[in-house]
Design an enzyme around this catalytic site. Sequence first.
Site, PDB file in Angstrom:
ATOM      1  CG  HIS A  53      -2.059   0.973   1.152  1.00 44.01           C
ATOM      2  ND1 HIS A  53      -2.427   1.518   0.158  1.00 44.01           N
ATOM      3  CD2 HIS A  53      -2.876   1.260   2.183  1.00 44.01           C
ATOM      4  CE1 HIS A  53      -3.278   2.453   0.234  1.00 44.01           C
ATOM      5  NE2 HIS A  53      -3.618   2.264   1.570  1.00 44.01           N
ATOM      6  CB  CYS A  54       3.964   2.243   0.859  1.00 40.91           C
ATOM      7  SG  CYS A  54       3.393   2.095   2.788  1.00 40.91           S
ATOM      8  CB  ILE A  55       6.654   1.429  -3.001  1.00 38.80           C
ATOM      9  CG1 ILE A  55       7.494   1.474  -1.970  1.00 38.80           C
ATOM     10  CG2 ILE A  55       7.651   1.974  -4.130  1.00 38.80           C
ATOM     11  CD1 ILE A  55       8.589   0.244  -1.753  1.00 38.80           C
TER      12      ILE A  55
END
Length: 451
Positions: free
Chosen positions: A293-295
């Site tokens: 869910h970040c990069i």
Amino acid sequence: MTTLRPTTRPLTIPRRSEWRTEIVDAPPEPAPVFDYDVAIVGLGYVGLPTALAFHHAGARVLALDSSAARRATIQAQTPDISDADHARLSHALGDDSFRLTGDSTLLRSAAAVVVCVPTPVDHHLIPDLAILRSACATVVAHATEGQLFMLTSTSYVGCTNDLLLAPLRARGFTIGTDVFVAFSAERIDPGSSGFAQEDVTRVMGGATLQCEEEADKLLRRYAADVHRVSSLAAAEMTKLLENTFRAVNIALANEFADICRALDVSVTDVIDAASTKPYGFMPFYPGPGVGGHCIPCDPHYLLWQLREQRIDAPVITQAMTQIAGRPTHVVDRVQTVLSERGIGIAGARILVVGVSYKADVEDLRESPALEILASLTARGAAVGYLDPHFASVTLATGQIVDGLIDPVSFSPDLVLVHTRHTAEDLSWLEPGQLIVDATYRSADLPERVLL
Ligand SMILES: NC(=O)c1ccc[n+]([C@@H]2O[C@H](COP(=O)([O-])OP(=O)(O)OC[C@H]3O[C@@H](n4cnc5c(N)ncnc54)[C@H](O)[C@@H]3O)[C@@H](O)[C@H]2O)c1
């Protein structure tokens, strides 16, 4: 505190200009009494461990999630969290000072409210702020005097202002006096036991000095250290820098891997060697793409915001384009490796090892494996996968692929190693099996070819 009031009680109401005033001491305002020290809004990969960390540190915690399914998973003690968090959850569920709920009206009974809901991107890689907007609107609607509001979801610069500060002001609250607002992104690394949440410094910015003080006190309930920055915006931008830094470096590692293959050099040898330099180098590893869910998401929040202001960010744009195209690159490579053995991709049997986005997590979000399975299928291949974490997966096309029970009877033409879970047993691989290693690190499979 002082207050102004008329000296005499008027029998008839005088005109305002006739009032005389004197300053009198008002009794001190009683501190608001709250049933909970902190409410966590959103109990996902980040919110649940955060709620448990606060509770473990002695705080009275209101754990709020709008999804009944998620609450049931938590109640049944089956969420995908670390062993240490499982122990904490088991203790918390039997303790009066931890309340799991879906009732957002209870938010007004918490001294601090921490918002921790997802900030994804849509299929066009455009930030989807609907969930965060809705959660913040609920929080603001139930806001009460004396509360601290802390946004921890990753988002664009100015988001805390737009979704918390401005609506709280519109409700008549004075920020820094009546209520307090801060931003402090989570830095948790799901599935990694290397860095305990408590040991990682929290970066935090407050709307005013008093907001900073209140947020600092809250975070220090469990975090070893808090690094204050000069503004909400600086704290928001810090998180974007952290994840954009990773994205750009992963894109560079991918590019180096492709260059090394062309020049017949081992990229892992090169990265390991460069890592011996004690300064100025940090290892990043190539792979089949990025997930979670970040990069794959966070840098798009920055790019989206910059587009509005017509600011160009070519390095970040190029890195994100390369990362988004990596699964297609994997499928192209599989097709090439097959055709070098005289096998066409249409009708080929391809087994994917590991479909979660990284090792040892039960998380499919943005996993490159899903796009790879869909793309292989679109090119006519018969696909199967092995992953102890998932009995089946649903592709963007709606196709459901069941996990294989017996990889040998699938008789793959090619095995694509996408993710290696620690417990993954590959002893069933026959000598001579064609293997493409997209992890680059499966040196125990001597016959592999690299992505
Ligand atoms: N997952 C990570 O690796 C990671 C690491 C650091 C930071 N973050 C950031 O943390 C934030 C949360 O991510 P996550 O991975 O925990 O998300 P998640 O999808 O795992 O969980 C979010 C939870 O919020 C709940 N929710 C949604 N709307 C709600 C509402 N209005 N009220 C109450 N609950 C609601 C959902 O039901 C879900 O259980 C994101 O902004 C993300 O970028 C994630």
